[in-house]
Design a protein around this motif. Sequence first.
Motif, mmCIF file in Angstrom:
data_model
loop_
_atom_site.group_PDB
_atom_site.id
_atom_site.type_symbol
_atom_site.label_atom_id
_atom_site.label_comp_id
_atom_site.label_asym_id
_atom_site.label_seq_id
_atom_site.Cartn_x
_atom_site.Cartn_y
_atom_site.Cartn_z
ATOM 1 N N SER A 188 8.805 12.401 -27.693
ATOM 2 C CA SER A 188 7.995 13.405 -27.011
ATOM 3 C C SER A 188 6.657 13.439 -27.738
ATOM 4 O O SER A 188 6.571 13.041 -28.903
ATOM 5 N N THR A 189 5.618 13.905 -27.053
ATOM 6 C CA THR A 189 4.327 14.026 -27.737
ATOM 7 C C THR A 189 3.745 15.409 -27.487
ATOM 8 O O THR A 189 3.986 16.016 -26.437
ATOM 9 N N GLY A 190 3.002 15.900 -28.441
ATOM 10 C CA GLY A 190 2.285 17.171 -28.275
ATOM 11 C C GLY A 190 2.369 18.030 -29.518
ATOM 12 O O GLY A 190 3.448 18.240 -30.060
ATOM 13 N N CYS A 204 3.463 27.591 -29.322
ATOM 14 C CA CYS A 204 4.315 26.387 -29.239
ATOM 15 C C CYS A 204 5.425 26.582 -28.199
ATOM 16 O O CYS A 204 5.714 27.680 -27.783
ATOM 17 N N ILE A 205 6.040 25.448 -27.787
ATOM 18 C CA ILE A 205 7.191 25.502 -26.876
ATOM 19 C C ILE A 205 8.241 24.516 -27.376
ATOM 20 O O ILE A 205 7.914 23.571 -28.112
ATOM 21 N N TYR A 206 9.457 24.753 -26.959
ATOM 22 C CA TYR A 206 10.526 23.835 -27.354
ATOM 23 C C TYR A 206 10.494 22.573 -26.494
ATOM 24 O O TYR A 206 10.129 22.605 -25.319
ATOM 25 N N ASP A 207 10.926 21.499 -27.113
ATOM 26 C CA ASP A 207 10.991 20.191 -26.447
ATOM 27 C C ASP A 207 12.176 20.164 -25.485
ATOM 28 O O ASP A 207 13.315 20.347 -25.897
ATOM 29 N N SER A 208 11.923 19.940 -24.237
ATOM 30 C CA SER A 208 13.061 19.690 -23.337
ATOM 31 C C SER A 208 13.084 18.247 -22.862
ATOM 32 O O SER A 208 14.138 17.721 -22.521
ATOM 33 N N ASN A 209 11.947 17.583 -22.871
ATOM 34 C CA ASN A 209 11.879 16.247 -22.265
ATOM 35 C C ASN A 209 12.743 15.201 -22.971
ATOM 36 O O ASN A 209 13.321 14.327 -22.320
ATOM 37 N N ARG A 210 12.817 15.292 -24.296
ATOM 38 C CA ARG A 210 13.619 14.287 -25.004
ATOM 39 C C ARG A 210 15.092 14.434 -24.638
ATOM 40 O O ARG A 210 15.860 13.485 -24.732
ATOM 41 N N THR A 253 7.987 7.543 -23.421
ATOM 42 C CA THR A 253 7.418 8.761 -23.996
ATOM 43 C C THR A 253 7.205 9.777 -22.884
ATOM 44 O O THR A 253 7.215 9.435 -21.705
ATOM 45 N N SER A 254 7.003 11.038 -23.294
ATOM 46 C CA SER A 254 6.564 12.039 -22.321
ATOM 47 C C SER A 254 5.373 12.777 -22.891
ATOM 48 O O SER A 254 5.260 12.942 -24.111
ATOM 49 N N GLY A 255 4.479 13.180 -22.003
ATOM 50 C CA GLY A 255 3.275 13.916 -22.394
ATOM 51 C C GLY A 255 2.160 12.989 -22.826
ATOM 52 O O GLY A 255 2.359 11.790 -23.046
ATOM 53 N N GLY A 256 0.959 13.554 -22.874
ATOM 54 C CA GLY A 256 -0.181 12.806 -23.422
ATOM 55 C C GLY A 256 -0.716 11.692 -22.546
ATOM 56 O O GLY A 256 -1.436 10.817 -23.037
ATOM 57 N N VAL A 257 -0.369 11.695 -21.240
ATOM 58 C CA VAL A 257 -0.897 10.613 -20.387
ATOM 59 C C VAL A 257 -1.920 11.114 -19.368
ATOM 60 O O VAL A 257 -2.306 10.388 -18.472
ATOM 61 N N SER A 258 -2.344 12.377 -19.513
ATOM 62 C CA SER A 258 -3.398 12.849 -18.610
ATOM 63 C C SER A 258 -4.731 12.326 -19.139
ATOM 64 O O SER A 258 -4.766 11.418 -19.962
ATOM 65 N N VAL A 259 -5.806 12.935 -18.686
ATOM 66 C CA VAL A 259 -7.110 12.425 -19.129
ATOM 67 C C VAL A 259 -7.810 13.401 -20.060
ATOM 68 O O VAL A 259 -8.997 13.287 -20.320
ATOM 69 N N GLU A 262 -6.900 15.400 -25.675
ATOM 70 C CA GLU A 262 -5.740 15.304 -26.565
ATOM 71 C C GLU A 262 -4.658 14.380 -26.007
ATOM 72 O O GLU A 262 -3.521 14.427 -26.442
ATOM 73 N N ASP A 263 -5.019 13.578 -25.028
ATOM 74 C CA ASP A 263 -4.044 12.654 -24.452
ATOM 75 C C ASP A 263 -4.261 11.258 -25.021
ATOM 76 O O ASP A 263 -5.133 10.521 -24.586
ATOM 77 N N HIS A 264 -3.463 10.923 -26.036
ATOM 78 C CA HIS A 264 -3.722 9.725 -26.846
ATOM 79 C C HIS A 264 -2.781 8.570 -26.566
ATOM 80 O O HIS A 264 -2.872 7.538 -27.215
ATOM 81 N N PRO A 307 4.732 11.847 -17.563
ATOM 82 C CA PRO A 307 3.913 13.037 -17.783
ATOM 83 C C PRO A 307 4.626 14.029 -18.696
ATOM 84 O O PRO A 307 5.748 13.778 -19.130
ATOM 85 N N GLY A 308 3.964 15.152 -19.000
ATOM 86 C CA GLY A 308 4.552 16.108 -19.937
ATOM 87 C C GLY A 308 5.380 17.194 -19.293
ATOM 88 O O GLY A 308 6.367 17.662 -19.870
ATOM 89 N N ASN A 309 5.003 17.590 -18.102
ATOM 90 C CA ASN A 309 5.717 18.700 -17.468
ATOM 91 C C ASN A 309 7.174 18.336 -17.213
ATOM 92 O O ASN A 309 7.469 17.277 -16.646
ATOM 93 N N PRO A 310 8.095 19.198 -17.629
ATOM 94 C CA PRO A 310 9.519 18.846 -17.603
ATOM 95 C C PRO A 310 10.078 18.429 -16.239
ATOM 96 O O PRO A 310 10.934 17.545 -16.176
ATOM 97 N N VAL A 311 9.634 19.031 -15.149
ATOM 98 C CA VAL A 311 10.147 18.613 -13.840
ATOM 99 C C VAL A 311 9.553 17.258 -13.464
ATOM 100 O O VAL A 311 10.250 16.366 -12.968
HETATM 101 P P1 AMP Z 1 0.579 16.877 -21.335
HETATM 102 O O1 AMP Z 1 0.834 15.828 -20.331
HETATM 103 O O2 AMP Z 1 0.820 16.412 -22.726
HETATM 104 O O3 AMP Z 1 -0.751 17.509 -21.144
HETATM 105 O O4 AMP Z 1 1.654 18.013 -21.035
HETATM 106 C C1 AMP Z 1 1.697 18.693 -19.809
HETATM 107 C C2 AMP Z 1 2.503 19.965 -19.941
HETATM 108 O O5 AMP Z 1 3.851 19.659 -20.264
HETATM 109 C C3 AMP Z 1 2.021 20.885 -21.041
HETATM 110 O O6 AMP Z 1 2.141 22.214 -20.594
HETATM 111 C C4 AMP Z 1 2.965 20.617 -22.176
HETATM 112 O O7 AMP Z 1 3.079 21.690 -23.087
HETATM 113 C C5 AMP Z 1 4.261 20.350 -21.447
HETATM 114 N N1 AMP Z 1 5.120 19.461 -22.215
HETATM 115 C C6 AMP Z 1 4.753 18.275 -22.756
HETATM 116 N N2 AMP Z 1 5.769 17.722 -23.436
HETATM 117 C C7 AMP Z 1 6.812 18.571 -23.311
HETATM 118 C C8 AMP Z 1 8.155 18.552 -23.793
HETATM 119 N N3 AMP Z 1 8.596 17.532 -24.531
HETATM 120 N N4 AMP Z 1 8.967 19.583 -23.486
HETATM 121 C C9 AMP Z 1 8.509 20.604 -22.738
HETATM 122 N N5 AMP Z 1 7.257 20.684 -22.248
HETATM 123 C C10 AMP Z 1 6.406 19.693 -22.530
#
Ligand code: AMP
Length: 416
Positions: A188-190, A204-210, A253-259, A262-264, A307-311
């Motif tokens: 997961s990233t973030g 902060c939020i808890y990781d659900s994606n992993r 991976t999840s997260g960090g793929v937007s533009v 902080e999307d690395h 992407p990062g959003n859990p759904v």
């Molecule tokens: P990002 O694509 O990194 O901008 O993330 C998009 C949204 O998904 C943000 O609201 C993040 O906080 C959320 N998010 C990213 N990774 C996770 C994760 N592992 N578990 C829960 N939410 C996440």
Amino acid sequence: MTGRFAADAGLMTIDQALARLEARLAPAVGTETVPLRQGLFRILAEDVVAGLDVPPHDNSAVDGWAFRHADLAEPGKLPVVGRVAAGHPFAGVLPSGGAVRIFTGAPMPAGADTVAMQEDCKEDGDAVVLPTRLKRGDNARRAGEDVTSGSVVLRAGTRLRPQELGLAAAIGRAELPVYRPLRVAVFSTGDEIREPGAALPPGCIYDSNRFTAGALLRGLGAEVTDLGILPDRLEVIRDALAEAAATHDLILTSGGVSVGDEDHIKPAVLALGSLDFWRLAIKPGRPVAIGEIGGGEGTGTPFVGLPGNPVAVMITFMLIARPMVLRLMGATDTGLKRFAVEAGFACKHKQGRREYLRAKLVHADGRLVAAKFPSDGSGVLTSMVWSDGLVDIPEDRGDIAPGEMVEFVTYAEMMR
Ligand code: AMP
Ligand code: MG
């Protein structure tokens, strides 16, 4: 751009994305031979050819009496000249005009061609009275009626379910050649993501994606290495990806793929290999990064950045990561089965974009109706828990009115 994934401008449809994946991904793992008991849900690596007929001999489908159909005349009374049980073939040939007591699975005596069920017969001393309306061959199973010797019974690339294992056993196979499990590294990233069980600082939020992605991968039969949470720092992400690539067949991976700034993920993958950024014409969960780490022209470790959003993670997993994983594991059927159900809701649909609605199946007056979750938010995991699957609305469809037929994909498909 080098590698298996050439960039394309604009939005990409799911079908275009799948065509690219199909064309560019081949099995990435070696093969091994495993005993049948260890074969469940593995992917078969070679065609399996039957070395014998199944059943191997003509046999009775019921308990009763076997006889020659030509001997059947009113009142159907024949002397009983022998007895044959399963596993104990009849010695010799059935004499003309005689019947043999027979049990289910017992080999048909030579000469006999028909069996009368015991419920329809009457014993009369040393004879039996048979029903006279039977057709030749009734209640007899022919050798090879299930499988003929020399035929391909299972194709390479098949996922082994209980019935495939049973069929392999039925032709006498004790082992099967299968692909080795795909080794997948998951991050997961973030900076805001925290491990469940740890303290949760402000913001902060808890990781659900992993947990969703890891479970989905295991469900498909992958061997998952959970590599934790990466901060939003290019060098850290780059080094972690490089290290994981050395010992895995796929990195997810999840997260960090937007533009955003902080999307690395994208620059990190680009620094190590090649990357294609697919802005999918779907709702929810548009951006997906597909690439390759190390190597060149198809020799590196495939990468998929969800992407990062859990759904959005779960939906893009089902649409993009799942077929990637299956192809890399050697599976040939990567399609999602869908079936038609009645919409139990109204929905505005913006054309040009494929939409996936979280839906629960309910019965209404004997019909199967899809109820839609009220919110479309791509971060609302409770919607996934509430629903049974996704209503798939094609790009060119108009608004949906209650009572119209729509296509439905169950979540069971995510792990198949
Ligand atoms: P990002 O694509 O990194 O901008 O993330 C998009 C949204 O998904 C943000 O609201 C993040 O906080 C959320 N998010 C990213 N990774 C996770 C994760 N592992 N578990 C829960 N939410 C996440
Ligand atoms: Mg992020």
